[in-house]
Design a protein around this motif. Structure first.
Motif, short mmCIF file in Angstrom:
data_model
loop_
_atom_site.label_atom_id
_atom_site.label_comp_id
_atom_site.label_asym_id
_atom_site.label_seq_id
_atom_site.Cartn_x
_atom_site.Cartn_y
_atom_site.Cartn_z
N ASN A 23 0.83 -1.21 0.00
CA ASN A 23 0.00 0.00 0.00
C ASN A 23 0.86 1.26 0.00
N LEU A 24 1.93 1.21 0.77
CA LEU A 24 2.84 2.36 0.83
C LEU A 24 3.43 2.64 -0.55
N LYS A 25 3.88 1.59 -1.21
CA LYS A 25 4.48 1.77 -2.55
C LYS A 25 3.43 2.29 -3.54
N LEU A 26 2.23 1.74 -3.45
CA LEU A 26 1.16 2.18 -4.36
C LEU A 26 0.87 3.67 -4.19
N LEU A 27 0.64 4.09 -2.95
CA LEU A 27 0.33 5.50 -2.70
C LEU A 27 1.50 6.39 -3.10
N ASP A 109 -9.85 14.69 8.79
CA ASP A 109 -10.72 15.58 8.04
C ASP A 109 -11.53 14.84 6.98
N ASP A 110 -11.03 13.67 6.59
CA ASP A 110 -11.71 12.92 5.54
C ASP A 110 -11.27 11.47 5.63
N TYR A 111 -11.81 10.67 4.73
CA TYR A 111 -11.68 9.23 4.81
C TYR A 111 -11.70 8.66 3.41
N VAL A 112 -10.72 7.81 3.09
CA VAL A 112 -10.71 7.11 1.81
C VAL A 112 -10.60 5.63 2.09
N ALA A 113 -11.48 4.82 1.49
CA ALA A 113 -11.47 3.38 1.73
C ALA A 113 -10.50 2.69 0.77
N LYS A 114 -9.78 1.70 1.30
CA LYS A 114 -8.99 0.81 0.46
C LYS A 114 -9.89 -0.33 0.00
N PRO A 115 -9.69 -0.85 -1.20
CA PRO A 115 -8.70 -0.40 -2.17
C PRO A 115 -9.11 0.93 -2.79
N ILE A 116 -8.13 1.79 -3.00
CA ILE A 116 -8.45 3.12 -3.49
C ILE A 116 -8.79 3.09 -4.98
N ASN A 117 -9.62 4.04 -5.37
CA ASN A 117 -9.87 4.33 -6.78
C ASN A 117 -8.89 5.45 -7.14
N VAL A 118 -7.99 5.18 -8.08
CA VAL A 118 -6.88 6.10 -8.33
C VAL A 118 -7.37 7.49 -8.72
#
Ligand code: MN
Length: 139
Positions: A23-27, A109-118
């Motif tokens: 995940n770190l590499k992807l982001l 402040d916000d929230y993004v669910a994995k797996p992310i939509n690029v």
């Protein structure tokens, strides 16, 4: 043509707090490819120091970390006046409605669910890193 460096503002800086290597590499790769500078760490304690040291434009926070819970990292970041103004977005596999409430209550402040939509992820990053300075928001 001028060779003015002023036409190339420094890249926006994003601190990524994520202990999962993939995940770190992807982001990190998504952000770097799109012109962002990144700072990465795999644990919460280091994140607090890095946030104070670099004052990034955005912090991405995994909630499940090996040392301090991400929600506790969020509380500490928002309790410190130096790091409180930095936009803080949780990026986490937590998906239950109660989890979302807990994450936002912790100070994110916000929230993004994995797996992310690029595409959605990049739009979110751009929105937070290009946010107008406090005081210039009129709507
Ligand atoms: Mn994790």
């Amino acid at each position: 043509m001028q060779a003015g460096a002023s036409q190339h503002p420094p890249p926006k800086q994003v601190l990524i707090i994520e202990d999962n290597e993939l995940n770190l590499k992807l982001l990190n790769d998504i952000l770097e490819v799109h012109g962002y500078a990144t700072i990465v760490t795999r644990n919460g304690a280091a994140a607090l120091d890095l946030a104070r040291q670099h004052h990034p434009d955005l912090i991405l926070l995994d909630i499940q970390l090996p040392d301090i819970a991400g929600t506790e990292v969020a509380r500490r970041l928002k309790a410190d006046e130096q790091t409180r103004p930095i936009p803080l977005v949780a990026v986490t596999a937590f998906a239950m409605p109660g989890d979302r409430a807990m994450i936002l209550e912790s100070g994110c402040d916000d929230y993004v669910a994995k797996p992310i939509n690029v595409r959605d992820f990049l739009a979110m990053v751009e929105r937070y890193t290009n946010a107008a300075a406090p005081g210039s928001l009129d709507r």
